[in-house]
Every structure is written in C-alpha cells, then in structure tokens.
Design a protein around this motif. Structure first.
Motif, short mmCIF file in Angstrom:
data_model
loop_
_atom_site.label_atom_id
_atom_site.label_comp_id
_atom_site.label_asym_id
_atom_site.label_seq_id
_atom_site.Cartn_x
_atom_site.Cartn_y
_atom_site.Cartn_z
N ILE A 18 0.87 -1.17 0.00
CA ILE A 18 0.00 0.00 0.00
C ILE A 18 0.90 1.22 0.00
O ILE A 18 1.72 1.41 0.90
N GLU A 19 0.77 2.03 -1.04
CA GLU A 19 1.53 3.27 -1.13
C GLU A 19 0.80 4.23 -2.04
O GLU A 19 -0.09 3.84 -2.79
N GLN A 20 1.18 5.48 -1.96
CA GLN A 20 0.62 6.48 -2.86
C GLN A 20 1.72 7.45 -3.24
O GLN A 20 2.73 7.54 -2.56
N LEU A 21 1.54 8.13 -4.36
CA LEU A 21 2.60 8.98 -4.89
C LEU A 21 2.58 10.39 -4.34
O LEU A 21 3.58 11.08 -4.41
N GLY A 22 1.47 10.84 -3.79
CA GLY A 22 1.38 12.19 -3.24
C GLY A 22 1.71 12.22 -1.77
O GLY A 22 2.35 11.32 -1.23
N ILE A 23 1.22 13.27 -1.10
CA ILE A 23 1.48 13.41 0.34
C ILE A 23 0.20 13.33 1.16
O ILE A 23 0.22 13.51 2.36
N GLN A 24 -0.94 13.06 0.51
CA GLN A 24 -2.21 12.98 1.22
C GLN A 24 -2.25 11.73 2.09
O GLN A 24 -1.77 10.68 1.68
N PRO A 25 -2.85 11.84 3.28
CA PRO A 25 -3.01 10.65 4.12
C PRO A 25 -3.93 9.63 3.45
O PRO A 25 -4.86 9.99 2.75
N ILE A 26 -3.64 8.35 3.66
CA ILE A 26 -4.47 7.28 3.13
C ILE A 26 -5.42 6.84 4.24
O ILE A 26 -4.99 6.44 5.32
N ILE A 27 -6.73 6.95 3.98
CA ILE A 27 -7.74 6.55 4.95
C ILE A 27 -8.60 5.46 4.32
O ILE A 27 -9.16 5.64 3.23
N ILE A 28 -8.67 4.32 5.00
CA ILE A 28 -9.49 3.20 4.52
C ILE A 28 -10.54 2.92 5.58
O ILE A 28 -10.21 2.68 6.74
N ALA A 29 -11.80 2.97 5.19
CA ALA A 29 -12.88 2.71 6.15
C ALA A 29 -12.84 1.26 6.60
O ALA A 29 -12.79 0.96 7.80
N ASN A 30 -12.85 0.31 5.67
CA ASN A 30 -12.87 -1.12 5.98
C ASN A 30 -11.74 -1.82 5.23
O ASN A 30 -11.78 -1.92 4.01
N LEU A 31 -10.79 -2.32 5.98
CA LEU A 31 -9.66 -3.04 5.41
C LEU A 31 -9.82 -4.52 5.71
O LEU A 31 -10.05 -4.90 6.87
#
Length: 182
Positions: A18-31
C-alpha cells in the motif's frame, strides 16, 4: 485532501504493497486482509483505518514512519498467529483497544484500558528480538515481583504519544519452546 477508500480487500497469495505517490493521508474505512498462503502486505505509507480492519489470513508489515493507525472508535477482528501486524500500530482515542501485533509466527496482542480524551494516542509493537539489541539490560529484573527471568525471545514496546493518561496493559503471548531465559 485525503485519499479515502470505503473498502479494500487484499486476497490471493502474492505479496502486496500500500503506497501512494502524493502526500495525502491514506484513509481506509474497511480493510480486509484475506491473503492465501504466506502472502502479506507491506505499508510504504501510513494507513489510517476509520471503521474496521478484518484479519483473516496474512501479515501487515509496518515500520516507524509507515504505521497502521486506528482512529477513535475503530475496531478490528480476526487477529491470530497467521494474521496480524508486524511493526508499530497506533491507536487514537478514548476506547479500550487491543493492538493486533505479533512476530513472524506468533500473535502477541497488547490490550489497553481506555485512556481519557479522544485525542489520546498510543503506539505499540511486539519486537521479535532480544531486548538487549535495543539497549535493554535483561539482567535487570524486579525480584520483589517474583520475576525469574526476562525473555530474550521478544518484547513489547508501548509508548504514550499524546495525552497524560496512565493505562493498564495486558500482554498476550503464545507459548514458544525457543524462548530463552537467563
């Protein structure tokens, strides 16, 4: 703005990231972690759970700067020796919480009583190594409490990050025939 996902499920045997290219926080409701075989997930960025994490099979690998964070009121279920977090887990809020942590083949949860204040923040991790590696003297023990020895097989690290509440901790472990005592 945040990267918000309602539900994400990891399955199949291949390892995932799990990664993202920007700086926004990653929020997952149900993992949902439902890997097959020995598949696992590695966080390359911190991930915040806003509702629930379900552990069925598979390990989530975290690190000091890439944590799994549970918001206030968030829950999890299904943690076991084959499905938990290896690395730090952060809990924010004023709820009773069990940190779903362990080692490569063991589930070593940390139960915590409810702290005061919704902004209280605790970080916990089970370290599957001799505590002396991190500078702890395993020869020091509280003899008046009847401690016969300190395990060199692993230890729990719990830190209060925000807040002033003292909490009660319950440390869980699986019997390990390879544990060493002085």
């Amino acid at each position: 703005s945040n990267i918000s996902l309602d539900r994400i499920k990891f399955n199949r045997a291949a390892n995932g990231v799990i990664e993202q290219l920007g700086i926004q926080p990653i929020i997952i409701a149900n993992l949902v972690i439902k890997k097959s075989g020995t598949g696992n997930i590695t966080l390359n960025d911190s991930v915040t759970i806003s509702t629930k994490a379900t552990f069925t099979n598979g390990i989530i690998n975290t690190s000091a700067t890439k944590e799994l964070i549970f918001e206030d009121g968030t829950t999890h279920s299904g943690s076991s020796a084959t499905s938990h977090v290896i690395g730090p887990v952060t809990e924010v809020g004023n709820d009773i919480f069990t940190f779903p942590v362990g080692g490569p083949v063991s589930y070593n949860p940390i139960g915590m009583s409810a702290p005061v204040g919704v902004t209280s923040k605790f970080r916990a991790e089970y370290k599957n190594q001799n505590p002396s590696i991190d500078g702890y003297n395993t020869n020091n023990k509280a003899g008046s409490f009847g401690v016969a020895g300190i395990s060199k097989a692993g230890y729990w690290d719990v830190q209060r990050i925000i807040g002033a509440t003292n909490v009660l901790l319950t440390l869980g472990f699986n019997a390990n025939p390879y544990e060493q005592y002085p």
